[in-house]
Design an enzyme around this catalytic site. Sequence first.
Site, PDB file in Angstrom:
ATOM      1  N   CYS A   2      11.029 -16.033   4.446  1.00  0.00           N
ATOM      2  CA  CYS A   2      11.037 -17.177   3.531  1.00  0.00           C
ATOM      3  C   CYS A   2       9.828 -18.060   3.878  1.00  0.00           C
ATOM      4  O   CYS A   2       9.462 -18.204   5.037  1.00  0.00           O
ATOM      5  CB  CYS A   2      12.274 -18.047   3.604  1.00  0.00           C
ATOM      6  SG  CYS A   2      13.783 -17.169   3.218  1.00  0.00           S
ATOM      7  N   ARG A  27       5.889 -13.968   2.633  1.00  0.00           N
ATOM      8  CA  ARG A  27       7.026 -14.141   3.545  1.00  0.00           C
ATOM      9  C   ARG A  27       8.359 -13.817   2.879  1.00  0.00           C
ATOM     10  O   ARG A  27       9.406 -13.796   3.522  1.00  0.00           O
ATOM     11  CB  ARG A  27       7.066 -15.576   4.058  1.00  0.00           C
ATOM     12  CG  ARG A  27       5.805 -15.988   4.787  1.00  0.00           C
ATOM     13  CD  ARG A  27       5.898 -17.427   5.215  1.00  0.00           C
ATOM     14  NE  ARG A  27       6.869 -17.596   6.256  1.00  0.00           N
ATOM     15  CZ  ARG A  27       6.620 -17.558   7.559  1.00  0.00           C
ATOM     16  NH1 ARG A  27       5.393 -17.350   7.976  1.00  0.00           N
ATOM     17  NH2 ARG A  27       7.566 -17.727   8.442  1.00  0.00           N
ATOM     18  N   TRP A  75      13.315 -14.718   0.980  1.00  0.00           N
ATOM     19  CA  TRP A  75      13.678 -13.330   1.301  1.00  0.00           C
ATOM     20  C   TRP A  75      15.173 -13.375   1.568  1.00  0.00           C
ATOM     21  O   TRP A  75      15.621 -13.982   2.538  1.00  0.00           O
ATOM     22  CB  TRP A  75      12.914 -12.847   2.534  1.00  0.00           C
ATOM     23  CG  TRP A  75      13.093 -11.387   2.808  1.00  0.00           C
ATOM     24  CD1 TRP A  75      12.426 -10.363   2.208  1.00  0.00           C
ATOM     25  CD2 TRP A  75      13.979 -10.797   3.758  1.00  0.00           C
ATOM     26  NE1 TRP A  75      12.856  -9.164   2.728  1.00  0.00           N
ATOM     27  CE2 TRP A  75      13.811  -9.393   3.681  1.00  0.00           C
ATOM     28  CE3 TRP A  75      14.908 -11.290   4.663  1.00  0.00           C
ATOM     29  CZ2 TRP A  75      14.517  -8.499   4.470  1.00  0.00           C
ATOM     30  CZ3 TRP A  75      15.622 -10.394   5.455  1.00  0.00           C
ATOM     31  CH2 TRP A  75      15.422  -9.017   5.349  1.00  0.00           C
ATOM     32  N   ASN A  99      14.434 -21.878   6.106  1.00  0.00           N
ATOM     33  CA  ASN A  99      14.026 -20.534   6.520  1.00  0.00           C
ATOM     34  C   ASN A  99      14.783 -20.227   7.801  1.00  0.00           C
ATOM     35  O   ASN A  99      14.751 -21.027   8.730  1.00  0.00           O
ATOM     36  CB  ASN A  99      12.515 -20.507   6.761  1.00  0.00           C
ATOM     37  CG  ASN A  99      12.054 -19.249   7.466  1.00  0.00           C
ATOM     38  OD1 ASN A  99      12.700 -18.204   7.358  1.00  0.00           O
ATOM     39  ND2 ASN A  99      10.957 -19.333   8.196  1.00  0.00           N
ATOM     40  N   GLY A 100      15.462 -19.095   7.847  1.00  0.00           N
ATOM     41  CA  GLY A 100      16.214 -18.728   9.044  1.00  0.00           C
ATOM     42  C   GLY A 100      17.626 -18.308   8.655  1.00  0.00           C
ATOM     43  O   GLY A 100      17.887 -17.986   7.494  1.00  0.00           O
ATOM     44  N   GLU A 478       1.725   5.460  12.475  1.00  0.00           N
ATOM     45  CA  GLU A 478       1.319   4.272  11.720  1.00  0.00           C
ATOM     46  C   GLU A 478       0.934   4.647  10.279  1.00  0.00           C
ATOM     47  O   GLU A 478       1.319   3.977   9.324  1.00  0.00           O
ATOM     48  CB  GLU A 478       0.151   3.585  12.452  1.00  0.00           C
ATOM     49  CG  GLU A 478      -0.514   2.443  11.713  1.00  0.00           C
ATOM     50  CD  GLU A 478       0.435   1.336  11.276  1.00  0.00           C
ATOM     51  OE1 GLU A 478       1.574   1.290  11.735  1.00  0.00           O
ATOM     52  OE2 GLU A 478       0.020   0.526  10.422  1.00  0.00           O
ATOM     53  N   LYS A 482       2.701   3.275   6.821  1.00  0.00           N
ATOM     54  CA  LYS A 482       1.913   2.662   5.743  1.00  0.00           C
ATOM     55  C   LYS A 482       2.253   3.312   4.406  1.00  0.00           C
ATOM     56  O   LYS A 482       2.495   2.630   3.413  1.00  0.00           O
ATOM     57  CB  LYS A 482       0.428   2.880   6.067  1.00  0.00           C
ATOM     58  CG  LYS A 482      -0.523   1.783   5.875  1.00  0.00           C
ATOM     59  CD  LYS A 482      -0.545   0.644   6.835  1.00  0.00           C
ATOM     60  CE  LYS A 482       0.755   0.045   7.165  1.00  0.00           C
ATOM     61  NZ  LYS A 482       0.766  -0.880   8.268  1.00  0.00           N
ATOM     62  N   GLU A 485       5.965   2.423   3.240  1.00  0.00           N
ATOM     63  CA  GLU A 485       6.313   1.057   2.831  1.00  0.00           C
ATOM     64  C   GLU A 485       5.665   0.646   1.530  1.00  0.00           C
ATOM     65  O   GLU A 485       6.234  -0.154   0.792  1.00  0.00           O
ATOM     66  CB  GLU A 485       6.019   0.036   3.941  1.00  0.00           C
ATOM     67  CG  GLU A 485       4.569  -0.185   4.257  1.00  0.00           C
ATOM     68  CD  GLU A 485       4.335  -1.245   5.342  1.00  0.00           C
ATOM     69  OE1 GLU A 485       5.108  -2.204   5.431  1.00  0.00           O
ATOM     70  OE2 GLU A 485       3.366  -1.093   6.092  1.00  0.00           O
ATOM     71  N   HIS A 501      10.604  23.507  16.312  1.00  0.00           N
ATOM     72  CA  HIS A 501      11.908  23.344  16.959  1.00  0.00           C
ATOM     73  C   HIS A 501      12.958  22.827  15.986  1.00  0.00           C
ATOM     74  O   HIS A 501      13.990  22.314  16.411  1.00  0.00           O
ATOM     75  CB  HIS A 501      11.773  22.426  18.186  1.00  0.00           C
ATOM     76  CG  HIS A 501      10.867  22.991  19.222  1.00  0.00           C
ATOM     77  ND1 HIS A 501      11.189  24.101  19.982  1.00  0.00           N
ATOM     78  CD2 HIS A 501       9.596  22.657  19.579  1.00  0.00           C
ATOM     79  CE1 HIS A 501      10.194  24.399  20.785  1.00  0.00           C
ATOM     80  NE2 HIS A 501       9.202  23.545  20.546  1.00  0.00           N
ATOM     81  N   LYS A 601       6.520 -10.326   5.092  1.00  0.00           N
ATOM     82  CA  LYS A 601       5.466 -10.201   6.100  1.00  0.00           C
ATOM     83  C   LYS A 601       5.934 -10.644   7.478  1.00  0.00           C
ATOM     84  O   LYS A 601       5.584 -10.038   8.486  1.00  0.00           O
ATOM     85  CB  LYS A 601       4.276 -11.060   5.648  1.00  0.00           C
ATOM     86  CG  LYS A 601       3.099 -11.029   6.574  1.00  0.00           C
ATOM     87  CD  LYS A 601       2.365  -9.727   6.442  1.00  0.00           C
ATOM     88  CE  LYS A 601       1.129  -9.674   7.318  1.00  0.00           C
ATOM     89  NZ  LYS A 601       0.669  -8.275   7.445  1.00  0.00           N
TER      90      LYS A 601
HETATM   91  O1  M6R Z   1       4.015  -9.983  12.889  1.00  0.00           O
HETATM   92  P1  M6R Z   1       4.344  -8.748  13.683  1.00  0.00           P
HETATM   93  O2  M6R Z   1       3.137  -7.978  14.044  1.00  0.00           O
HETATM   94  O3  M6R Z   1       5.189  -9.042  14.880  1.00  0.00           O
HETATM   95  O4  M6R Z   1       5.223  -7.856  12.723  1.00  0.00           O
HETATM   96  C1  M6R Z   1       5.845  -6.700  13.176  1.00  0.00           C
HETATM   97  C2  M6R Z   1       6.191  -5.773  12.036  1.00  0.00           C
HETATM   98  O5  M6R Z   1       7.117  -6.387  11.190  1.00  0.00           O
HETATM   99  C3  M6R Z   1       4.938  -5.423  11.234  1.00  0.00           C
HETATM  100  O6  M6R Z   1       3.987  -4.842  12.066  1.00  0.00           O
HETATM  101  C4  M6R Z   1       5.281  -4.451  10.085  1.00  0.00           C
HETATM  102  O7  M6R Z   1       5.747  -3.243  10.585  1.00  0.00           O
HETATM  103  C5  M6R Z   1       4.032  -4.246   9.239  1.00  0.00           C
HETATM  104  N1  M6R Z   1       3.833  -5.365   8.365  1.00  0.00           N
HETATM  105  C6  M6R Z   1       4.080  -3.006   8.432  1.00  0.00           C
HETATM  106  O8  M6R Z   1       2.867  -2.774   7.788  1.00  0.00           O
END
Ligand code: M6R
Length: 606
Positions: A2, A27, A75, A99-100, A478, A482, A485, A501, A601
Amino acid sequence: MCGIIGYTGRNEAEGIMLDALEVLEYRGYDSAGIAVCGEDHQVRIRKCAGRVKDLRSLCERDGLSGVCGIGHTRWATHGGVSDANAHPHQFGGVTVIHNGIIENYKSLIAQYKLEEKLKSQTDSEVAAAVASHFYNGDPYAAIRKTVLKLKGTFALGIMFEDIPDVIFAVRNVSPIVVARTEEGSMMASDVTALGQYSKDYFVLPEFHVATLKKESVELYDMSGEPVEPQWLTVNWDVNRSSKGGYPFYMEKEIMEQPQVIRETIEPRMKEGLPDLTQDGIPDSLLTECSQICVVACGTAMHAGLVGKALMQSFVKMHMDVELASEFMYTDSLVDGKTLVIAISQSGETIDTLEALKYAKRNGAKTLAIVNVKGASIARESDYVIYTNAGPEIAVASTKAYTTQLAALYLLTGRMAYARGVFDEAATRAFMAELQRAPEAIQKVLDRREEIHYIARRILNAKDVFMIGRGMDYSILLEGSLKLKEISYIHSEAYASGELKHGTIALITQDTPVIAVITQDKVQSKEFSNVKEVQSRGAEVILFMKENYRLDEDASWDSVFKLPQMRDEFMVMPVSAALQLLAYYVSLDKGLDVDKPRNLAKVVTVE
Ligand code: M6R
């Protein structure tokens, strides 16, 4: 998660808040809303499920006039995505954005007999109701009593109807920053929303109350004593918060990588050697530990995996990489001889923050690799290396990842040197190779249209496998995240030697396989693994080091040759290639690249 914003000043609040909410939308983007205090001192609300653009249309039809307001982009956690659950929430004369998570909201509903009185299913409206219950003309007393009742995390912006044009802010864990602008005062979840108005801000300390007035900002502790704010300066150019002519932030952020990696490395180089004195990191921190443990989530955790390979191969140090969300629940063994490295772009990820606190409680020394200046994880750590990536707005992390890698290379170089594993010549050679990374990435970026062409081959795939060994496997984890998501294609990264395996049973002509081959010592084994999936009918998209030779007997569907670096540095050009691959798939599918479904984010809920 949020985004929250508050403005009071000489200008109309509505437009300022809508612009800021658009910046904060990364956010959370389930719903959006604003509340504005009118000339008649009435606080009116406009809110709706959907994006900030929907709220903007609503305001164009039926706007709000006034010079003080609070706004929110959500969110969803408690309560579905609906107009009623959108913030702000109003109860009596109290209007709140939150937020929270208020964990004890159910017991508060029972305690204050709110069941019949609430209009939403949110925990946040309960906070407004509790504040209204305690309010009898003294805002500080009401806020103090309210926060004592709340269990959980919160960043609250509060307006009282009989105190016009003043905003109160208080928080526990969830972030709030406060700024003075030329013509007013502002608060927000993070500085990116304030950057165009002011360069000077402070992070609201936990359990302190900020009072935002047109002419001033005041800060008090919970006993009502005034406190001097610790002012910081925004450390990036505001233009970096715009799309800069690109259709999506993600593309812009991918393209920025050569520059921001240089900006992360160069200030930490002295006569060809890594130098962490500007970060205040003593060599003793790197020499006196007997093990290292990374705590991080998502992409940041994947950066940690590359760090592990580096530390083990160059420094010969044992290193664990732990999912921060699991760290505390698996009886992790850390002690005074452990260096715990928390990696986080936002510096606010609650799982990482809690893991860091756990490590400190257990006596570990702590170091954070963080992008956002002054963020909670940075403040909680003994030492910090800031990545100089600038604001990363797209939910999918790109430049934050490669600058985290740059920080890990720097740390590896310094550690190997300080521990005497590298002599001066070896350290210089290591750093010289790191300095070549921006150029290698640039070469990949310059050929992005080739990757765009390759991306079309997996556009309609339902499942994709990504295979490689050693560091190739780490970077594929990674690359696979990407793709998942932002394209919604199911993708699995697999250590290619492990396929036989069990998982090879899933490989058919309908499962494209993306293979990365860049590591000399396992090159021939990786090529054999590729043949194994080709024999099962899979179409293979190959990313390989440019000096490798292809078996002329085999037929290749797509091959992208990567600029050559030392094996341990190949993750840099590979990551740019895999980021572009995911980006183009998402773009060509017509998806909202920057705001993939269900995500946000900054993840400030456990
Ligand atoms: O802000 P952070 O780096 O701690 O966030 C951790 C993950 O939420 C973040 O790396 C997330 O996996 C990426 N946005 C994905 O692309």
